[in-house]
Design an enzyme around this catalytic site. Structure first.
Site, PDB file in Angstrom:
ATOM      1  N   ASP A   9     -15.974   0.019   6.645  1.00 24.34           N
ATOM      2  CA  ASP A   9     -14.985   0.753   5.863  1.00 24.34           C
ATOM      3  C   ASP A   9     -13.731   0.875   6.733  1.00 24.34           C
ATOM      4  O   ASP A   9     -13.631   0.259   7.805  1.00 24.34           O
ATOM      5  CB  ASP A   9     -15.524   2.102   5.360  1.00 24.34           C
ATOM      6  CG  ASP A   9     -15.639   3.152   6.456  1.00 24.34           C
ATOM      7  OD1 ASP A   9     -15.423   2.821   7.643  1.00 24.34           O
ATOM      8  OD2 ASP A   9     -15.957   4.319   6.125  1.00 24.34           O
ATOM      9  N   CYS A  66     -18.693   1.903  10.365  1.00 24.48           N
ATOM     10  CA  CYS A  66     -17.799   2.912   9.775  1.00 24.48           C
ATOM     11  C   CYS A  66     -17.305   3.791  10.911  1.00 24.48           C
ATOM     12  O   CYS A  66     -17.405   3.408  12.080  1.00 24.48           O
ATOM     13  CB  CYS A  66     -18.488   3.698   8.655  1.00 24.48           C
ATOM     14  SG  CYS A  66     -19.915   4.679   9.142  1.00 24.48           S
ATOM     15  N   HIS A  99     -39.420  -3.518  18.322  1.00 21.89           N
ATOM     16  CA  HIS A  99     -40.433  -2.607  17.777  1.00 21.89           C
ATOM     17  C   HIS A  99     -40.286  -2.365  16.273  1.00 21.89           C
ATOM     18  O   HIS A  99     -41.291  -2.252  15.571  1.00 21.89           O
ATOM     19  CB  HIS A  99     -40.368  -1.248  18.480  1.00 21.89           C
ATOM     20  CG  HIS A  99     -40.814  -1.299  19.905  1.00 21.89           C
ATOM     21  ND1 HIS A  99     -41.150  -0.167  20.616  1.00 21.89           N
ATOM     22  CD2 HIS A  99     -40.984  -2.335  20.763  1.00 21.89           C
ATOM     23  CE1 HIS A  99     -41.509  -0.503  21.849  1.00 21.89           C
ATOM     24  NE2 HIS A  99     -41.398  -1.819  21.959  1.00 21.89           N
ATOM     25  N   HIS A 135     -46.857  -3.114  16.033  1.00 25.72           N
ATOM     26  CA  HIS A 135     -45.481  -2.964  15.547  1.00 25.72           C
ATOM     27  C   HIS A 135     -45.366  -3.447  14.101  1.00 25.72           C
ATOM     28  O   HIS A 135     -44.710  -2.802  13.275  1.00 25.72           O
ATOM     29  CB  HIS A 135     -44.505  -3.726  16.442  1.00 25.72           C
ATOM     30  CG  HIS A 135     -44.420  -3.164  17.824  1.00 25.72           C
ATOM     31  ND1 HIS A 135     -44.249  -1.823  18.068  1.00 25.72           N
ATOM     32  CD2 HIS A 135     -44.504  -3.760  19.045  1.00 25.72           C
ATOM     33  CE1 HIS A 135     -44.222  -1.603  19.366  1.00 25.72           C
ATOM     34  NE2 HIS A 135     -44.384  -2.760  19.988  1.00 25.72           N
TER      35      HIS A 135
HETATM   36  C1  RB5 Z   1     -14.280   7.839   6.879  1.00 23.85           C
HETATM   37  O1  RB5 Z   1     -13.307   8.787   7.159  1.00 23.85           O
HETATM   38  C2  RB5 Z   1     -15.598   8.224   7.530  1.00 23.85           C
HETATM   39  O2  RB5 Z   1     -16.143   9.318   6.867  1.00 23.85           O
HETATM   40  C3  RB5 Z   1     -16.547   7.054   7.526  1.00 23.85           C
HETATM   41  O3  RB5 Z   1     -15.976   5.979   8.180  1.00 23.85           O
HETATM   42  C4  RB5 Z   1     -17.888   7.249   8.203  1.00 23.85           C
HETATM   43  O4  RB5 Z   1     -17.725   7.795   9.489  1.00 23.85           O
HETATM   44  C5  RB5 Z   1     -18.910   7.933   7.428  1.00 23.85           C
HETATM   45  O5  RB5 Z   1     -20.038   8.132   7.881  1.00 23.85           O
END
Ligand code: RB5
Length: 144
Positions: A9, A66, A99, A135
């Site tokens: 993202d 993210c 694992h 495992h």
């Molecule tokens: C975006 O601001 C942020 O919430 C996203 O990148 C992430 O960290 C969510 O878990």
């Protein structure tokens, strides 16, 4: 060369671009599902894109980035067949392949720097599942 899918993202965009270059330089066959800018997007959308490629067998492993890696790991682990590991160290990257047979790894673009991220990614992509019976048994139990 191994096929790998990567997605992010806006919080992971800058690190994703760096990881893409790092892996492309090594010859990995990359599918980059986006996003492709710092514009705000919803991480579950990109988690689903990468996890579908993993589950379909189009790629062997997936990488999701993210801001913290947490949202991506939550979204990925809701998808049947996905075993996603949120990573910030190389030991865990090695062990989750050996694992847990993790098939997706998650990184926090606002948590770790690129050089550590590269080492974690390299470790994750090059470490095989151990195949030990204990495992495999435990991994099977994750599917319920
Ligand atoms: C975006 O601001 C942020 O919430 C996203 O990148 C992430 O960290 C969510 O878990």
């Amino acid at each position: 060369m191994m096929k790998v899918a990567i997605g992010c993202d806006h919080g992971g965009f800058e690190l994703k671009e760096q990881v893409v270059k790092h892996l492309a330089d090594q010859g990995y066959e990359l599918t980059d599902v986006g996003c492709n800018s710092l514009d705000s997007v919803d991480y579950p959308v990109y988690a689903k894109k990468v996890c579908d490629l993993v589950n379909n067998g189009d790629v062997e492993l997936g990488i999701l980035i993210c801001g913290t890696g947490i949202g991506m790991s939550m979204a990925a682990n809701k998808i049947k067949g996905i075993r996603a590991a949120l990573l910030s160290d190389c030991f865990s990257a090695e062990k989750t392949r050996e694992h847990n047979n993790a098939n997706v790894m998650c990184l926090g673009g606002r948590v770790i720097g690129p050089e550590l991220a590269f080492r974690i990614v390299d470790t994750f992509l090059t470490t095989p599942f151990s195949n030990a019976e204990r495992h495999q048994r435990r991994v099977n139990m994750l599917e319920g």
